[in-house]
Design an enzyme around this catalytic site. Structure first.
Site, PDB file in Angstrom:
ATOM      1  N   ASP A  10      -6.130   0.748  -1.828  1.00  0.00           N
ATOM      2  CA  ASP A  10      -4.601  -0.084  -2.088  1.00  0.00           C
ATOM      3  C   ASP A  10      -5.024  -1.472  -2.460  1.00  0.00           C
ATOM      4  O   ASP A  10      -5.430  -2.375  -1.694  1.00  0.00           O
ATOM      5  CB  ASP A  10      -3.802   0.113  -0.631  1.00  0.00           C
ATOM      6  CG  ASP A  10      -2.530  -0.947  -0.774  1.00  0.00           C
ATOM      7  OD1 ASP A  10      -2.349  -1.382  -1.750  1.00  0.00           O
ATOM      8  OD2 ASP A  10      -2.085  -1.122   0.407  1.00  0.00           O
ATOM      9  N   LYS A  78      -1.581  -9.827  -8.909  1.00  0.00           N
ATOM     10  CA  LYS A  78      -1.006  -8.626  -9.220  1.00  0.00           C
ATOM     11  C   LYS A  78       0.695  -8.695  -9.895  1.00  0.00           C
ATOM     12  O   LYS A  78       0.521  -7.668 -10.671  1.00  0.00           O
ATOM     13  CB  LYS A  78      -0.515  -7.670  -7.933  1.00  0.00           C
ATOM     14  CG  LYS A  78      -0.297  -6.139  -8.223  1.00  0.00           C
ATOM     15  CD  LYS A  78      -0.116  -5.302  -6.919  1.00  0.00           C
ATOM     16  CE  LYS A  78       0.180  -3.766  -7.042  1.00  0.00           C
ATOM     17  NZ  LYS A  78       0.245  -3.233  -5.720  1.00  0.00           N
ATOM     18  N   ASP A 201       9.719   1.212  -0.077  1.00  0.00           N
ATOM     19  CA  ASP A 201       8.069   0.321   0.097  1.00  0.00           C
ATOM     20  C   ASP A 201       8.583  -1.082  -0.234  1.00  0.00           C
ATOM     21  O   ASP A 201       8.607  -1.259  -1.649  1.00  0.00           O
ATOM     22  CB  ASP A 201       7.300   0.895  -0.952  1.00  0.00           C
ATOM     23  CG  ASP A 201       5.827   0.361  -0.892  1.00  0.00           C
ATOM     24  OD1 ASP A 201       5.654  -0.741  -0.136  1.00  0.00           O
ATOM     25  OD2 ASP A 201       4.904   0.894  -1.378  1.00  0.00           O
TER      26      ASP A 201
END
Lengths: 646, 230
Positions: A10, A78, A201
């Site tokens: 992850d 990210k 999420d």
């Protein structure tokens, strides 16, 4: 080649994890410091005196540099993956990303860290390499294949950038898996066999909603939606902005000019946010450079009002996903919560309202740790791909593409060729011809998105079909096949049908690195040498031991040392002597155990030192001063208590 | 790669060299995956082209084939098998997506039989009066006026409850007409599936007309929904 293990990774905005399938259950692999979470923070150590490249550190040990040398540290990278220069500009207002200034529009942005510059994929590669090393340390064998998770709503460029990062880190990326789908896999192992579930999420920087149908081990995604720029970071920024503004207005101090003070304040904002999930009120109490104190109470109601607009932005995607799946909220059997931000009570309330849970006597699933569930699911998928395990042989994931794929048509409109929420792999074949006699090439502009005009969609690539045999206008018939693979990445092939010649395609990705560029960015080659793996483990173990020993060596000069009790000091000294002795031997595992023991013994010391460092930074002292005051001992390996971000 | 529409043409398996028919995804002899077969979407599922499909059977077959074909099953296979798994699964997914949806399925089958269908045929310009079904001419004219009025009112920031109600009523009416078209289409499915060549030709002509009408109605409903929701 012997088939090694496949790990699940992850690669998160805030934290990254690596997990594997231990028998029938997925398990997270801890790092050398015993922590499951590796903060997605990358720091560049000072330039070595003799020249050469400075060392790059990752995770907890990089985090301390956030306050000491913020210009040499990057986090939340990210947010920059697969994005163009212009898109990134908006991020710069809130994040201390320093872009190299001579990058041209159309090039991949470079991040300036100290004297060096890196692409976002390279930074991610350092995080991946750390996870790879953690796994190799754990198994005592090389790890070369991985499944990496990405937000479901990541576009083609963001996926490609993630895959590039894997390659740079020396990992063959067997599959990119969507994070919410991975979470469903993690839950699916021991759940009811049939049903419709929604995965909500909300992570550090991205939001995804996916709706899946479960049936006999097949996880079939019905629809997905989201926002790749929405997450806990946005909540931190709101709190941070309030504090900065109030400090400026009430005390006349503009902390925005002090990057390290902003970092310290951000940490306080995050602490306050986390506290507000369990307590009714949180407090800021900060000493300012001019000696004033900034004190502020934030009751939960005020916090909830503040973040309501952020949370509300998750409602639209949820409704759209339901509509796309052709379902009403009542038809959702289970809701799974993923991501640290779903710990916020207001988020749970919103989810409850969206899916009418309480009214139906249901509760969302939170049994698995929301920080770990995605990595656990990645490990399950890794096991499916490895194909050798009984526990997952009946399982199969059928995912979808989150965004429609289209071609720019005359007048700048978009002709959709693959609709969003199509099960992947998916393909479409289109025919093109020439407009002018003797024309030998045709340009095709491929875009991703739901808007009517190409200019409003995300430009993916421009394809130049070359080598078309010269013919009268309109006569050539070029067949172009677009294929979205199981990673959600586009592949294109073309053929001129009248001549039967395969047309040459030149792909110019709108954002992204060429193959050669990726090749040149592969991290140091010794990671690939499997022959001297044992030697490498030993060298690494000794290096780790060296680092912590030299930090502990200087510890007694630090004021924090005096705050320790006598037996704490004694325990540190004993662990230190033991490590120093074992380090001389050849047993890498024993060295690592002794390093871990010393690390455990120094944990409270490290926390004390970190508190001192934060206070100093907030006071606005220069780094030089701070260094004098604390001694050089601030280089202890794990200065921030890991529990803080849990 | 062999691309033949006649599924009876035998090809040799790349792995065991035993000949098999080219519409097969796996070699019947050695069970190895084969390159994407020729043939249509129906043949992927081992079906002859027809319109009245059992959707739960189709789903079951989709899952069964996915388990065998999906790239996840070939993550560590040789490169050629990986490629074929990707291409075959894309074909399977494309086929399933088209066949499970009644309108797409009908359009696909009619196209297989040479019918011209789609935007390019029906004309993109909905305002073109020659495209309006004759029986709707008056109502569409009226509706377009109301839509214009509604948009103008919206621009001024006004709300017109009467106009709103009238548009909502029109939307319900057109929704109802769509349901009728769908019902008529289903009737034609049976005619096509069970009829002889003559009956099929007649059904095909009727379905092309129904699909045109449906597309027209669909665009109208979308316009009204967009204007109401704006």
């Amino acid at each position: 080649m012997a088939e090694g293990r496949v790990v699940g990774i992850d690669l998160g905005t805030t934290n990254s994890l690596v997990a594997y399938m231990q028998g029938e259950a997925p398990v997270v692999i801890p790092g050398v410091d015993g922590s499951n979470l590796v903060p997605s923070v990358v720091a560049l150590d000072p330039m070595p005196a003799g020249g050469g490249r400075p060392t790059v550190t990752v995770g907890n040990s990089a985090r301390k540099s956030l306050i000491e040398t913020p210009e040499r540290v990057i986090y939340s990278v990210k947010r920059l993956m697969g994005r163009g220069l212009q898109e990134v500009q908006s991020e710069l207002k809130l994040f201390p990303f320093r872009l190299a200034d001579d990058v041209e529009v159309g090039e991949v942005p470079r991040i300036q860290l100290g004297e060096l510059r890196f692409t976002p994929s390279e930074i991610s590669a350092y995080i991946l390499r750390q996870l790879k090393r953690n796994a190799e340390r754990f198994f005592s064998e090389p790890v070369t294949q991985a499944v990496i998770t990405v937000p479901a709503y990541f576009n083609d460029a963001q996926r490609q950038a993630t895959k590039d990062a894997g390659r740079m880190a020396g990992l063959e990326v067997l599959r990119l898996v969507n994070e919410p789908t991975a979470a469903a896999l993690a839950y699916g192992l021991d759940r009811a066999k049939v049903g419709t579930i929604a995965v909500y999420d909300l992570g550090g920087g991205t939001f995804d909603i996916s709706i899946l149908k479960l049936r006999d081990g097949i996880f079939e995604v019905q629809s997905t939606n989201g926002d790749t720029h929405l997450g806990g970071d946005d909540i931190d920024n709101l709190l941070l902005a309030i504090a900065l503004d109030e400090i400026h207005a009430e005390h006349g101090v503009d902390l925005r000019k002090h990057p390290s003070a902003v970092q310290g304040l951000r940490k306080d904002a995050i602490d306050a946010k986390i506290r507000l999930s369990t307590e009714a009120v949180a407090r800021f109490d900060i000493e300012l450079p001019n000696g004033d104190r900034y004190q502020r109470e934030i009751p939960r109601e005020v916090f909830e009002q503040l973040i309501e607009p952020v949370l509300e932005r998750t409602a639209g995607p949820c409704k759209q996903a339901l509509a796309d799946a052709g379902l009403t909220p009542e038809q959702i059997d289970e809701v799974v919560l993923v991501g640290g931000s779903t710990r916020i009570p207001a988020v749970r309330k919103l989810v409850d309202d969206l899916f009418h849970l309480a009214a139906r006597g249901k509760k969302p699933h939170i049994e698995l740790n929301p920080d770990e569930v995605v990595a656990l699911g990645a490990a399950v998928q890794a096991d499916i791909l490895a194909g050798s395990s009984k526990s997952t042989e009946e399982m199969l994931l059928l995912d979808v593409t989150p965004l429609s794929l289209g071609i720019e048509a005359l007048g700048g409109t978009v002709a959709r060729i693959i609709q969003r929420n199509s099960t992947i792999p998916a393909s479409a074949t289109e025919h093109f011809t020439t407009g002018v006699d003797g024309q030998t090439n045709v340009a095709i502009h491929v875009v991703q998105g739901e808007r009517e005009l190409a200019a409003d969609c995300r430009s993916l690539a421009r394809f130049d079909l070359k080598g078309i045999p010269p013919m009268s206008a309109g006569l050539p018939r070029i067949e172009v096949r677009f294929l979205i693979d199981a990673d959600g990445i586009l592949k294109v092939s073309a053929r001129e049908q009248r001549s039967g010649k395969a047309a040459r395609i030149e792909v110019k990705p709108t954002y992204g690195l060429t193959d050669e560029q990726v090749e040149s960015m592969i991290l140091d080659s010794f990671d690939h040498a499997e022959d001297d793996f044992a030697k490498r483990l030993l060298i690494e173990a000794r290096n780790e031991a060296e680092t912590i020993l030299s930090a502990v060596e200087r510890a007694p000069q630090s004021p924090a040392w005096q705050q320790l009790r006598g037996e704490e000091q004694g325990a540190i000294t004993a662990a230190r002597d033991r490590l120093a002795q074992i380090k001389q031997g050849e047993d890498a595992a024993a060295i690592r155990d002794a390093t871990l023991a010393l690390d455990q013994a120094t944990r409270r010391f490290a926390e004390l030192m970190m508190d001192a460092a934060v206070t100093t930074a907030i006071r606005g002292k220069t780094m030089e001063n701070a260094g004098e005051e604390m001694g050089d001992a601030v280089t202890a390996p794990h200065p921030m208590a890991q529990a803080e971000f849990k | 790669m062999l691309k033949v529409l006649d599924s009876a043409v035998p090809v040799a398996c790349w792995s065991c060299a035993v000949a098999h028919n080219d519409a097969t995804l796996f070699c019947p002899h050695c069970s190895k995956i084969q390159p994407p077969p020729g043939g249509d979407y129906f043949s992927v599922f081992g079906l002859v082209p027809h319109l009245d499909l059992d959707l739960s059977e189709l789903e079951h077959e989709f899952h069964r084939l996915s388990r065998k074909l999906h790239p996840d099953r070939f993550a560590r296979a040789a490169d050629n098998e990986k490629q074929w798994s990707l291409a075959d699964t894309a074909l399977l997914n494309d086929a399933y997506r088209t066949l499970r949806e009644p309108i797409h399925r009908t359009e696909y089958l009619l196209k297989l039989h040479g019918a011209a269908i789609g935007e390019e045929h029906s004309g993109k310009d909905r305002k073109d009066p020659s495209r309006v079904p004759a029986d709707l001419l008056e109502e569409v004219f009226e509706l377009n006026m109301q839509l214009e009025e509604m948009r103008a009112a919206r621009k001024m920031g006004e709300t017109d409850a009467e106009l709103q109600a009238s548009l909502e009523q029109a939307k319900r009416k057109f929704d109802g007409l769509m349901d009728e078209v769908d019902h008529d289409l289903r009737a034609q499915w049976k005619a096509w599936d069970e009829g002889d060549a003559g009956a099929r030709a007649a059904a095909q002509k009727a379905m092309v007309a129904l699909l045109d009408r449906r597309r027209y109605l669909n665009n109208l409903v979308r316009d009204v929904t967009e204007t109401l929701g704006a």
